[in-house]
Design a protein around this motif. Sequence first.
Motif, PDB file in Angstrom:
ATOM      1  N   SER A 105      26.298  61.310   8.398  1.00  0.00           N
ATOM      2  CA  SER A 105      27.178  60.161   8.195  1.00  0.00           C
ATOM      3  C   SER A 105      27.186  59.797   6.721  1.00  0.00           C
ATOM      4  O   SER A 105      26.269  60.157   5.975  1.00  0.00           O
ATOM      5  CB  SER A 105      26.725  58.964   9.034  1.00  0.00           C
ATOM      6  OG  SER A 105      25.454  58.513   8.635  1.00  0.00           O
ATOM      7  N   ALA A 106      28.226  59.064   6.303  1.00  0.00           N
ATOM      8  CA  ALA A 106      28.387  58.722   4.885  1.00  0.00           C
ATOM      9  C   ALA A 106      27.346  57.721   4.404  1.00  0.00           C
ATOM     10  O   ALA A 106      27.076  57.646   3.194  1.00  0.00           O
ATOM     11  CB  ALA A 106      29.798  58.181   4.643  1.00  0.00           C
ATOM     12  N   VAL A 162      24.054  71.199   5.791  1.00  0.00           N
ATOM     13  CA  VAL A 162      23.834  70.556   7.094  1.00  0.00           C
ATOM     14  C   VAL A 162      24.324  69.109   7.098  1.00  0.00           C
ATOM     15  O   VAL A 162      24.859  68.629   8.103  1.00  0.00           O
ATOM     16  CB  VAL A 162      22.339  70.611   7.461  1.00  0.00           C
ATOM     17  CG1 VAL A 162      22.099  69.968   8.825  1.00  0.00           C
ATOM     18  CG2 VAL A 162      21.833  72.044   7.459  1.00  0.00           C
ATOM     19  N   TYR A 163      24.170  68.405   5.967  1.00  0.00           N
ATOM     20  CA  TYR A 163      24.573  66.993   5.871  1.00  0.00           C
ATOM     21  C   TYR A 163      25.557  66.816   4.711  1.00  0.00           C
ATOM     22  O   TYR A 163      25.230  66.206   3.680  1.00  0.00           O
ATOM     23  CB  TYR A 163      23.345  66.106   5.651  1.00  0.00           C
ATOM     24  CG  TYR A 163      22.488  65.892   6.871  1.00  0.00           C
ATOM     25  CD1 TYR A 163      22.769  64.860   7.771  1.00  0.00           C
ATOM     26  CD2 TYR A 163      21.374  66.688   7.120  1.00  0.00           C
ATOM     27  CE1 TYR A 163      21.972  64.646   8.893  1.00  0.00           C
ATOM     28  CE2 TYR A 163      20.571  66.482   8.234  1.00  0.00           C
ATOM     29  CZ  TYR A 163      20.885  65.463   9.110  1.00  0.00           C
ATOM     30  OH  TYR A 163      20.084  65.246  10.227  1.00  0.00           O
ATOM     31  N   PRO A 164      26.763  67.338   4.836  1.00  0.00           N
ATOM     32  CA  PRO A 164      27.717  67.257   3.708  1.00  0.00           C
ATOM     33  C   PRO A 164      28.183  65.835   3.396  1.00  0.00           C
ATOM     34  O   PRO A 164      28.559  65.546   2.255  1.00  0.00           O
ATOM     35  CB  PRO A 164      28.893  68.124   4.190  1.00  0.00           C
ATOM     36  CG  PRO A 164      28.785  68.130   5.679  1.00  0.00           C
ATOM     37  CD  PRO A 164      27.315  68.065   5.986  1.00  0.00           C
ATOM     38  N   LYS A 165      28.180  64.927   4.375  1.00  0.00           N
ATOM     39  CA  LYS A 165      28.622  63.552   4.142  1.00  0.00           C
ATOM     40  C   LYS A 165      27.538  62.691   3.486  1.00  0.00           C
ATOM     41  O   LYS A 165      27.853  61.680   2.866  1.00  0.00           O
ATOM     42  CB  LYS A 165      29.041  62.905   5.465  1.00  0.00           C
ATOM     43  CG  LYS A 165      30.199  63.590   6.160  1.00  0.00           C
ATOM     44  CD  LYS A 165      30.509  62.880   7.468  1.00  0.00           C
ATOM     45  CE  LYS A 165      31.632  63.577   8.225  1.00  0.00           C
ATOM     46  NZ  LYS A 165      31.914  62.905   9.516  1.00  0.00           N
ATOM     47  N   ALA A 166      26.298  63.064   3.655  1.00  0.00           N
ATOM     48  CA  ALA A 166      25.182  62.247   3.169  1.00  0.00           C
ATOM     49  C   ALA A 166      25.018  62.398   1.659  1.00  0.00           C
ATOM     50  O   ALA A 166      25.449  63.376   1.047  1.00  0.00           O
ATOM     51  CB  ALA A 166      23.891  62.640   3.878  1.00  0.00           C
ATOM     52  N   SER A 167      24.377  61.396   1.039  1.00  0.00           N
ATOM     53  CA  SER A 167      24.057  61.422  -0.381  1.00  0.00           C
ATOM     54  C   SER A 167      22.624  61.921  -0.558  1.00  0.00           C
ATOM     55  O   SER A 167      21.784  61.788   0.326  1.00  0.00           O
ATOM     56  CB  SER A 167      24.198  60.025  -0.986  1.00  0.00           C
ATOM     57  OG  SER A 167      25.498  59.518  -0.777  1.00  0.00           O
ATOM     58  N   HIS A 168      22.383  62.503  -1.741  1.00  0.00           N
ATOM     59  CA  HIS A 168      21.063  63.075  -1.990  1.00  0.00           C
ATOM     60  C   HIS A 168      20.593  62.671  -3.381  1.00  0.00           C
ATOM     61  O   HIS A 168      21.317  62.851  -4.370  1.00  0.00           O
ATOM     62  CB  HIS A 168      21.118  64.601  -1.880  1.00  0.00           C
ATOM     63  CG  HIS A 168      19.778  65.249  -2.045  1.00  0.00           C
ATOM     64  ND1 HIS A 168      19.627  66.558  -2.432  1.00  0.00           N
ATOM     65  CD2 HIS A 168      18.509  64.762  -1.899  1.00  0.00           C
ATOM     66  CE1 HIS A 168      18.336  66.861  -2.507  1.00  0.00           C
ATOM     67  NE2 HIS A 168      17.648  65.775  -2.183  1.00  0.00           N
ATOM     68  N   MET A 214      25.818  57.436  -5.462  1.00  0.00           N
ATOM     69  CA  MET A 214      27.009  57.219  -4.642  1.00  0.00           C
ATOM     70  C   MET A 214      26.707  56.383  -3.401  1.00  0.00           C
ATOM     71  O   MET A 214      27.543  55.605  -2.955  1.00  0.00           O
ATOM     72  CB  MET A 214      27.604  58.570  -4.215  1.00  0.00           C
ATOM     73  CG  MET A 214      27.982  59.455  -5.390  1.00  0.00           C
ATOM     74  SD  MET A 214      29.168  58.658  -6.503  1.00  0.00           S
ATOM     75  CE  MET A 214      30.594  58.513  -5.424  1.00  0.00           C
ATOM     76  N   GLY A 215      25.523  56.527  -2.817  1.00  0.00           N
ATOM     77  CA  GLY A 215      25.137  55.732  -1.654  1.00  0.00           C
ATOM     78  C   GLY A 215      24.253  54.572  -2.079  1.00  0.00           C
ATOM     79  O   GLY A 215      24.392  54.027  -3.177  1.00  0.00           O
ATOM     80  N   ASN A 216      23.332  54.195  -1.202  1.00  0.00           N
ATOM     81  CA  ASN A 216      22.368  53.131  -1.521  1.00  0.00           C
ATOM     82  C   ASN A 216      20.983  53.595  -1.091  1.00  0.00           C
ATOM     83  O   ASN A 216      20.694  53.696   0.097  1.00  0.00           O
ATOM     84  CB  ASN A 216      22.744  51.828  -0.808  1.00  0.00           C
ATOM     85  CG  ASN A 216      21.933  50.651  -1.337  1.00  0.00           C
ATOM     86  OD1 ASN A 216      21.006  50.828  -2.127  1.00  0.00           O
ATOM     87  ND2 ASN A 216      22.292  49.459  -0.911  1.00  0.00           N
TER      88      ASN A 216
END
Length: 645
Positions: free
Chosen positions: A416-417, A436-442, A510-512
């Motif tokens: 999920s994003a 595996v997790y293309p929507k997730a931030s790393h 990009m995420g939190n």
Amino acid sequence: MVFTTEDRLVRVVNGRWARTSDCGWLFIANERNAAKKLRIREGNGYSRNKQIVVDGFGLSSGDGDVCLTFQWPEWMDVDSAAWKKTCPVTITNDEAMDIYFAMVAEKKELPLLYISQLSVDDSVDAKAIEILEAKGKNVMEEDDWQHFVQEDAHEVLAGMQIDHAECEGDELFVGRVFKTKRDCQVKLSVYAFSQDRSIKKLTALTCMFNSCTWRVYIVKLEGSESYQITSGNLRHTCSVKDRRRFNKQAKEKFMRRIIQSGNAGGLQKLLLDDHKRKVCYWKAWSSQEVANDQGAMGSSSDDSFASLPSYLWLLRQANPGSVMDLKTEADACGLSRFKSLFFAFAASLKGFRCMRRVIVLDGAHLRGRFPGCLLTASCQDPNFENYPLAFAVANEEDDDSWDWFLRKLNTVIPDSADLVFVSKWQSSIYTSIRQVYPKASHGVCVVHLHRHVCSVFNSRHLADLVVKAARAFRVDDFHAAFAEIGRIEPECASYLEEIGFNHWTRSHFMGNRFNIMTSNVAECVNAAFKEARELPIVSLLGSIQRTMTTWFAMRLEATKAEPSCFPPKVRELIHQSLETSEGFTARRIDAFEYEVKGDSKRSFYVHLRQKKCTCRAYNLLGIPCSHAMCAAMAEGFAIHELLDL
């Protein structure tokens, strides 16, 4: 029983032999049926005189045998102290009885003759009797004589009532408590060189050198499995040279009991420094390997892998909803061989619904007989405590292992994003997350980035500036720090740009990732299982299950006892922000919107409803900053409504 002569009558005193703290001998008279005058003649012989004593005291064959003993008289040794330490002589035949009566002709007096229902070898300890009598135990009863037969001090330690105490350290001292019987066996087999005859309710251990006064007294704490040294003399009166005569090589069984981790060289040093035992390197290495291979459950690594499917089935039954996947492959003979294992307990997966969606990944080596690695996925709970999510055991930490682990994790935690991953700087993890997790931030761990900069550019100050830039909340604060990095080392600035600001900075992410800027969460989880990672796989799983159960149970009890609706560590941060805001001023701009000025010339704008502040600490952490606390006090806003956990 004691004999003295009055004409042709002998005074017989009933009792028992006891050892004194100075290694001497003491005869303790029985308070009941204690003394009688009996006629004992030299010509009667041993058997007849013994029968006279038995009949005189009304003893039957069911009461057990009696022993006739005497001590050499004091006039036979100039040193009275040595006389007191002379072991009593047991009369067992007519010749010994004749020797006893022959001393009358020499000094015209008969030395004391003792008769007891226990032999000298079964003598009690005088200090032990004193300790028990101080506890209100009547140890002089004839009915209790059967308790004065010494049992194996390392196998049976009977309990008595004393105050409970907590286990303390590894040193030997009066009051020392051993947690378990096994702990008591190991420690006392090291320090107590010999076990003395004592009573069943209390065990006395002495130095191997007979003239030494070193001794300890051990009892079992009532209502527990602990044992305590209730009294003792811990100073040796013998020389080191004397004690060395009894030094022995440590046995592998003894060493396996002492330690199940470390290396052979460390085990050699531990045995020599702490336990005064010598051992060759290869014996230490062999003991280490066997101890680790047997594990906490006593099974070998081979047996552990064979029983793994059954153990996983039991775990599923005990933890419904848990996800476990055992992957095997066939060898040349067609037999199934272990390849990898994924497991996630239902309690962890259920609790993740209430956690911030930041997952920290890390791997650690397994150091048992079969090498491998333990992969972990963890997060933080609202109180900033480590929260394990899922584990995997794989052959090595490579692309295939991380890809397989994350695909299994994806079945329980979908992509999920709003999902964020934090890990060390490793290409295998980066590649697997993208697939595996293309929507997730790393995001990368800033501690590993700090170490890398130190190593490549050989500058601690430069690495500290990188961390400062990475942790900055505001974009302008980041640029100020990054400009300083470019001024000092342009190559480092170019390297960081190639990585991408969105991977290692908080301001550009990009995420939190909230407060999680390092992989310390997962590393702490791996560190908690450091010793377990040396054990066979079933023992490893058992250790993980028990540790997680203990953690969750303790946190549940702490939550129930918490009077506030805030987690303790969150409450501490709120109090710190409140104290910092005391010198601030707030000016209302609009509904729930304030301009806050602090010590600096800079103004910050706070919107309470939107839970935002231009300092961006409130935005990214979800916990009100000092500016938000100042605005909330001016607005009369409830503090619990400010939190965004």
